[in-house]
Design a protein around this motif. Structure first.
Motif, PDB file in Angstrom:
ATOM      1  N   SER A  13      16.210  75.853-161.420  1.00  0.00           N
ATOM      2  CA  SER A  13      17.330  76.110-160.493  1.00  0.00           C
ATOM      3  C   SER A  13      17.798  77.499-160.992  1.00  0.00           C
ATOM      4  O   SER A  13      17.615  78.046-161.781  1.00  0.00           O
ATOM      5  CB  SER A  13      18.480  75.252-161.249  1.00  0.00           C
ATOM      6  N   GLU A  14      18.960  78.076-160.109  1.00  0.00           N
ATOM      7  CA  GLU A  14      19.223  79.396-159.999  1.00  0.00           C
ATOM      8  C   GLU A  14      20.762  79.455-159.526  1.00  0.00           C
ATOM      9  O   GLU A  14      20.934  78.650-158.361  1.00  0.00           O
ATOM     10  CB  GLU A  14      18.427  80.206-159.149  1.00  0.00           C
ATOM     11  N   LEU A  15      21.541  80.022-160.265  1.00  0.00           N
ATOM     12  CA  LEU A  15      23.143  80.096-159.855  1.00  0.00           C
ATOM     13  C   LEU A  15      23.041  81.534-158.852  1.00  0.00           C
ATOM     14  O   LEU A  15      22.663  82.492-159.560  1.00  0.00           O
ATOM     15  CB  LEU A  15      23.661  80.566-160.939  1.00  0.00           C
ATOM     16  N   LEU A  16      23.200  81.313-157.790  1.00  0.00           N
ATOM     17  CA  LEU A  16      23.075  82.472-156.925  1.00  0.00           C
ATOM     18  C   LEU A  16      24.409  83.384-157.114  1.00  0.00           C
ATOM     19  O   LEU A  16      25.546  82.795-157.365  1.00  0.00           O
ATOM     20  CB  LEU A  16      23.018  82.047-155.398  1.00  0.00           C
ATOM     21  N   ASP A  17      24.411  84.583-156.801  1.00  0.00           N
ATOM     22  CA  ASP A  17      25.386  85.572-156.582  1.00  0.00           C
ATOM     23  C   ASP A  17      26.763  84.987-156.079  1.00  0.00           C
ATOM     24  O   ASP A  17      27.863  85.347-156.703  1.00  0.00           O
ATOM     25  CB  ASP A  17      24.954  86.903-156.277  1.00  0.00           C
ATOM     26  N   ASP A  18      26.665  84.390-154.842  1.00  0.00           N
ATOM     27  CA  ASP A  18      27.654  83.883-154.171  1.00  0.00           C
ATOM     28  C   ASP A  18      28.224  82.644-154.362  1.00  0.00           C
ATOM     29  O   ASP A  18      29.121  82.046-153.685  1.00  0.00           O
ATOM     30  CB  ASP A  18      27.502  84.401-152.504  1.00  0.00           C
ATOM     31  N   GLY A  19      27.996  82.345-155.304  1.00  0.00           N
ATOM     32  CA  GLY A  19      28.486  80.943-156.046  1.00  0.00           C
ATOM     33  C   GLY A  19      27.660  79.677-156.113  1.00  0.00           C
ATOM     34  O   GLY A  19      27.842  78.974-156.812  1.00  0.00           O
ATOM     35  N   PRO A  20      26.934  79.369-155.003  1.00  0.00           N
ATOM     36  CA  PRO A  20      26.077  78.073-155.077  1.00  0.00           C
ATOM     37  C   PRO A  20      25.066  77.969-156.179  1.00  0.00           C
ATOM     38  O   PRO A  20      24.682  79.204-156.615  1.00  0.00           O
ATOM     39  CB  PRO A  20      25.616  77.812-153.541  1.00  0.00           C
ATOM     40  N   ILE A  21      24.595  77.081-156.209  1.00  0.00           N
ATOM     41  CA  ILE A  21      23.276  76.605-157.150  1.00  0.00           C
ATOM     42  C   ILE A  21      22.141  76.314-156.285  1.00  0.00           C
ATOM     43  O   ILE A  21      22.335  75.516-155.356  1.00  0.00           O
ATOM     44  CB  ILE A  21      23.607  75.603-158.185  1.00  0.00           C
ATOM     45  N   GLU A  22      21.000  76.615-156.401  1.00  0.00           N
ATOM     46  CA  GLU A  22      19.829  76.392-155.597  1.00  0.00           C
ATOM     47  C   GLU A  22      18.817  75.578-156.568  1.00  0.00           C
ATOM     48  O   GLU A  22      18.487  76.264-157.639  1.00  0.00           O
ATOM     49  CB  GLU A  22      19.281  77.703-154.988  1.00  0.00           C
ATOM     50  N   ILE A  23      18.278  74.468-156.294  1.00  0.00           N
ATOM     51  CA  ILE A  23      17.410  73.691-157.055  1.00  0.00           C
ATOM     52  C   ILE A  23      16.184  73.414-156.236  1.00  0.00           C
ATOM     53  O   ILE A  23      16.004  73.246-155.104  1.00  0.00           O
ATOM     54  CB  ILE A  23      18.121  72.559-157.369  1.00  0.00           C
ATOM     55  N   THR A  24      15.057  74.094-156.798  1.00  0.00           N
ATOM     56  CA  THR A  24      13.670  73.837-156.251  1.00  0.00           C
ATOM     57  C   THR A  24      12.915  73.167-156.845  1.00  0.00           C
ATOM     58  O   THR A  24      12.626  73.039-158.038  1.00  0.00           O
ATOM     59  CB  THR A  24      13.041  75.249-155.989  1.00  0.00           C
ATOM     60  N   ILE A  34      14.002  72.282-151.364  1.00  0.00           N
ATOM     61  CA  ILE A  34      14.968  73.117-151.825  1.00  0.00           C
ATOM     62  C   ILE A  34      16.290  72.522-151.626  1.00  0.00           C
ATOM     63  O   ILE A  34      16.617  72.020-150.229  1.00  0.00           O
ATOM     64  CB  ILE A  34      14.938  74.479-151.231  1.00  0.00           C
ATOM     65  N   LEU A  35      17.369  72.422-152.586  1.00  0.00           N
ATOM     66  CA  LEU A  35      18.382  71.679-152.677  1.00  0.00           C
ATOM     67  C   LEU A  35      19.526  72.895-152.967  1.00  0.00           C
ATOM     68  O   LEU A  35      19.410  73.557-153.793  1.00  0.00           O
ATOM     69  CB  LEU A  35      18.868  70.642-153.330  1.00  0.00           C
ATOM     70  N   LYS A  36      20.418  72.811-152.027  1.00  0.00           N
ATOM     71  CA  LYS A  36      21.500  73.964-152.169  1.00  0.00           C
ATOM     72  C   LYS A  36      22.877  73.327-152.425  1.00  0.00           C
ATOM     73  O   LYS A  36      23.355  72.657-151.577  1.00  0.00           O
ATOM     74  CB  LYS A  36      21.524  74.975-151.258  1.00  0.00           C
ATOM     75  N   ALA A  37      23.581  73.579-153.414  1.00  0.00           N
ATOM     76  CA  ALA A  37      24.855  72.728-153.732  1.00  0.00           C
ATOM     77  C   ALA A  37      25.940  73.855-153.712  1.00  0.00           C
ATOM     78  O   ALA A  37      25.802  74.857-154.427  1.00  0.00           O
ATOM     79  CB  ALA A  37      24.955  72.120-155.034  1.00  0.00           C
ATOM     80  N   ILE A  38      27.028  73.577-153.034  1.00  0.00           N
ATOM     81  CA  ILE A  38      28.242  74.574-152.909  1.00  0.00           C
ATOM     82  C   ILE A  38      29.594  73.736-153.186  1.00  0.00           C
ATOM     83  O   ILE A  38      29.876  72.532-152.790  1.00  0.00           O
ATOM     84  CB  ILE A  38      28.373  74.985-151.455  1.00  0.00           C
TER      85      ILE A  38
END
Length: 46
Positions: A13-24, A34-38
């Motif tokens: 998982s990675e916390l993206l610069d613009d706020g969401p977390i992306e899970i691969t 790939i899941l992206k949570a906002i």
């Protein structure tokens, strides 16, 4: 109830610069998910 198949693979998982977390999830058979949570904000109390 449906059948559940066991799978193997890797993920991160990675916390993206613009706020969401992306899970691969990278599965052993070559599939990739790939899941992206906002976070949603609300002005009303829960």
């Amino acid at each position: 109830m449906g059948r559940i198949d066991e799978v193997t693979g890797d993920g991160h998982s990675e916390l993206l610069d613009d706020g969401p977390i992306e899970i691969t999830f990278a599965y052993r058979d070559g599939d990739l998910a790939i899941l992206k949570a906002i976070r949603q904000t609300s002005s009303t109390a829960c």
